[in-house]
Enzyme design. Structure first.
Site, PDB file in Angstrom:
ATOM      1  N   ASP A   1       0.847  -1.182   0.000  1.00  0.00           N
ATOM      2  CA  ASP A   1       0.000   0.000   0.000  1.00  0.00           C
ATOM      3  C   ASP A   1       0.886   1.238   0.000  1.00  0.00           C
ATOM      4  OD1 ASP A   1      -1.895   1.988   0.420  1.00  0.00           O
ATOM      5  OD2 ASP A   1      -1.922   1.656   2.589  1.00  0.00           O
ATOM      6  N   HIS A   2       0.837   1.987  -1.088  1.00  0.00           N
ATOM      7  CA  HIS A   2       1.695   3.162  -1.255  1.00  0.00           C
ATOM      8  C   HIS A   2       1.307   4.299  -0.311  1.00  0.00           C
ATOM      9  CE1 HIS A   2       4.664   5.548  -3.114  1.00  0.00           C
ATOM     10  NE2 HIS A   2       3.936   6.151  -4.021  1.00  0.00           N
ATOM     11  N   SER A   3       0.121   4.226   0.287  1.00  0.00           N
ATOM     12  CA  SER A   3      -0.311   5.277   1.204  1.00  0.00           C
ATOM     13  C   SER A   3       0.630   5.394   2.392  1.00  0.00           C
ATOM     14  CB  SER A   3      -1.719   4.980   1.743  1.00  0.00           C
ATOM     15  OG  SER A   3      -2.597   4.588   0.738  1.00  0.00           O
TER      16      SER A   3
ATOM     17  N   ILE B   1       3.857   3.921   2.886  1.00  0.00           N
ATOM     18  CA  ILE B   1       5.305   3.970   2.682  1.00  0.00           C
ATOM     19  C   ILE B   1       5.611   4.289   1.228  1.00  0.00           C
ATOM     20  CG2 ILE B   1       5.991   2.398   4.549  1.00  0.00           C
ATOM     21  CD1 ILE B   1       5.986   0.143   2.462  1.00  0.00           C
TER      22      ILE B   1
END
Length: 675
Positions: free
Chosen positions: A377-379, A381
């Site tokens: 999940d790019h949110s 890290i």
């Protein structure tokens, strides 16, 4: 020196002067605007700079910076968590690693190795032994490594929450389990040895899997022999599949204690007649109703269904907590990954709907042939953190089939705990609908690898230029050649020299680049010496932008802060204030504002031994744009490219033009440019 020992020494993220930010925005936008448009936004920005509103908003940010060491941190996470589209393909990062080779029959051994080495990073971070990252002698913030494990983006309305459960040894107790998903069944696996608090070795992890497998095989053989004696003409594969589902559901449901130990020769008692009835009724396998499919949906839908899942029964709440607090999520899947890099890349972001628990920061998929994918999940890290750990693990994994050291016949192995979710009819229907939507979304985008072997970091260093800057110019030239126009471009600049900071935007389409690109591509030939001067000017302009952004003197995050401060101000009791004219002008989005970049790009690291290692991507920011994420080797450059289907983008032509552009820049890489 411990991993987080320098955190308090990091400087606070600065708030740039308002006049500096506005001047930089105008200069950047001018490369894509007509002279009249430039005059208009210059006046609009000047009016805002000298207005009461401009003074108030700037003061609000400066006051916030006095009270918080990072004035942007919470607002930046909100940018992500307010996104309501499914995380994949709209937010998540998917990656493969070229180090992994296929090994027939090696799924379990590869999974044990991969899991052990990822957990060794967890252990190093927990004990403060993971090395502090630095760049050119500057210490970087390590907060994202604290966020990497045991984190979960929990769906909520109107904005999700980032829940983080990891704690260092000094901070206290932390979750010590992982979730293994096999054929749609969830298992909670404790990763620490009880006697000395160390993580389990690959052999121990392997043996736990084999212990489970052997117990099941006894049940399968008994069940199968009875069933075939009753129905000898039954389809064997169908029977095996159904038997496996039943064994996983029934055989291990009696072992709901995570601390239970069993000998490898022991098999739990199973009611075979009940299993045979289940088979005869053609009950679907676990993957068809796997709860992880719910995480693939629109965030508001997942919020509603998550609440429903918890209301069904208390054990569902406990199981959900186990998944969300887990260190990481790993799936062992019943298909081969293969060696086709283009296919692997496409599947890295979305393969089958149940393989990934989308909310987790780390999800690892291990295929039958030992191929491995990682999704995050790019949110929570930045991709570079996930890639760094992925490379660490991949470099230590064995490349051949291996078997664990033999243990004594009286050896005991801790049995994993089966997590069973009870579903009502509404949730069953929702899962089936999630499947339909997931496979539709897989058709919305494409991904391609591009490998260039003409030169790499060695030649660029000899020429005293940054290879990253060369790639940035090449990507823009490729877009120009493909579409005949210039593109607003986003490049990630790390701001991790500041406390809890992540990134700033480098808008690389400068006026200097435009002049060079026009001279290079126009029919009227420009003298090579003049082209070299234009190329050097484009390089220098880009390098200056990157330096400013890394020093906290970019303008995109500042403008985001001003817009957010205005939004908060307008929620008060006072009169509502209109947004500055230059932020509502049609030129704002046309030049990249609000994430409208036709090229979204990022340098994701140098290669080891000319092996790309972990390569991955996120989806392009715009439906008609491209995502480009590249690694640099000594003599090569590899780019992962993504785009959206059914738009004016043309990924095949664009990828070909990346190779053309890199070749076209080779004559300018002479030892004349000073770093």
């Amino acid at each position: 020196m411990s991993t987080f020992s320098r955190q308090d020494q990091l400087p606070s993220l600065p708030v740039p002067p308002l006049v500096e930010t506005l001047e930089k925005y105008i200069d950047s936008a001018s490369a894509l605007l007509t002279p009249d448009e430039k005059l208009r936004i210059t006046k609009e920005a000047h009016d805002f700079q000298h207005s009461e509103l401009g003074t108030q908003l700037q003061q609000a940010l400066e006051n916030r910076a006095k009270n918080q060491k990072n004035w942007l941190e919470d607002w930046w996470y909100n940018v992500y968590t307010e996104i309501r589209e499914p995380l994949a393909p709209y937010v998540s990062f998917g990656a493969l690693n070229t180090v992994y080779n296929c090994v027939d029959g090696g799924q379990v051994s590869r999974a044990a190795d991969v899991l052990h080495h990822w957990l060794s990073v967890w252990d190093k971070i927990r004990h403060g032994k993971w090395p502090i990252t630095s760049s050119r002698g500057v210490t970087w913030d390590m907060n994202q490594f604290h966020h990497l494990f045991s984190s979960n983006r929990t769906p909520q309305k109107p904005r999700d929450t980032m829940d983080r459960f990891f704690k260092t040894k000094e901070e206290g107790d932390t979750p010590t389990h992982v979730i293994i998903c096999c054929n749609g069944c969830f298992w909670k696996l404790n990763i620490l040895n009880e006697d000395d608090d160390t993580i389990k070795t690959p052999d121990e992890l392997y043996n736990m899997s084999v212990c489970l497998s052997r117990c099941l095989s006894v049940c399968l053989s008994r069940c199968l022999s009875v069933y075939l004696s009753v129905c000898p003409d039954v389809c064997l594969s169908r029977c095996l599949s159904a038997c496996l589902d039943v064994c996983l559901s029934r055989c291990l449901s009696v072992c709901l204690s995570a601390r239970m130990s069993v000998q490898m020769s022991v098999c739990p008692d199973v009611r075979f007649l009940q299993m045979l009835k289940f088979v005869s009724d053609n009950s679907p396998d676990e993957s068809s109703r796997c709860v992880s499919k719910l995480t693939t949906t629109h965030r508001d839908i997942w919020t509603t269904n998550r609440d429903e899942l918890q209301r069904v029964c208390d054990p569902n709440m406990a199981s959900l907590k186990d998944v969300e607090t887990s260190i990481l999520f790993m799936s062992l899947v019943p298909k081969k990954g293969g060696n086709d890099q283009q296919k692997l890349m496409a599947n890295a972001l979305q393969d089958e709907s149940w393989y990934v628990w989308q909310d987790k920061s780390v999800s690892i998929t291990v295929y039958q042939d030992a191929q491995v994918m990682v999704q995050g999940d790019h949110s929570n890290i930045d991709a570079i953190v996930l890639l760094q750990v992925g490379d660490y693990a991949a470099s230590r994994v064995r490349k051949q089939l291996w078997h664990p050291a033999k243990t004594g016949s009286d050896a005991h192995f801790e049995f994993p705990e089966r997590l069973v979710f009870e579903l009502n009819e509404h949730l069953k229907y929702t899962i089936s609908q999630a499947d339909v939507d997931f496979y539709k979304s897989k058709k919305l985008y494409r991904a391609r690898p591009v490998h260039f072997y003409g030169y790499g970091n060695d030649q660029c260093r000899t020429a005293k230029v940054y290879t990253d800057t060369v790639v940035q110019i090449a990507l823009q030239l490729a877009f120009l050649k493909t579409h005949g126009s210039f593109a607003p471009i986003y490049e990630t600049a790390s701001t991790r020299k500041f406390f809890h900071s992540r990134t700033e935007t480098v808008r690389g389409c400068t006026q200097q680049f435009v002049r060079f690109a026009k001279a290079l591509t126009e029919e009227k030939k420009t003298e090579k010496e003049d082209l070299k001067k234009l190329f050097d000017a484009a390089l220098n302009a880009h390098n200056q932008l990157m330096a400013d952004c890394m020093d906290g003197r970019g303008f995109d995050r500042h403008l985001l802060g001003l817009k957010t401060a205005l939004s908060i101000m307008n929620k008060g009791c006072g009169p509502k204030r209109a947004a500055p004219a230059f932020l509502t002008d049609d030129t704002w989005k046309r030049t990249g504002g609000d994430g409208n970049f036709l090229l979204s790009t990022s340098f994701i690291g140098y290669m080891d031994n000319e092996q790309p290692g972990t390569i991955g991507y996120v989806a392009a920011m715009r439906p008609d744009g491209y995502g480009c994420f590249y690694r640099i080797g000594k003599g090569r450059i590899s780019v992962s490219v993504s785009d959206w289907t059914d738009s004016r983008s043309n990924i095949d032509a664009f990828c070909g033009n990346i190779l053309w552009a890199l070749d076209a820049l080779a004559p300018f890489l002479t030892p004349a440019q000073k770093l």
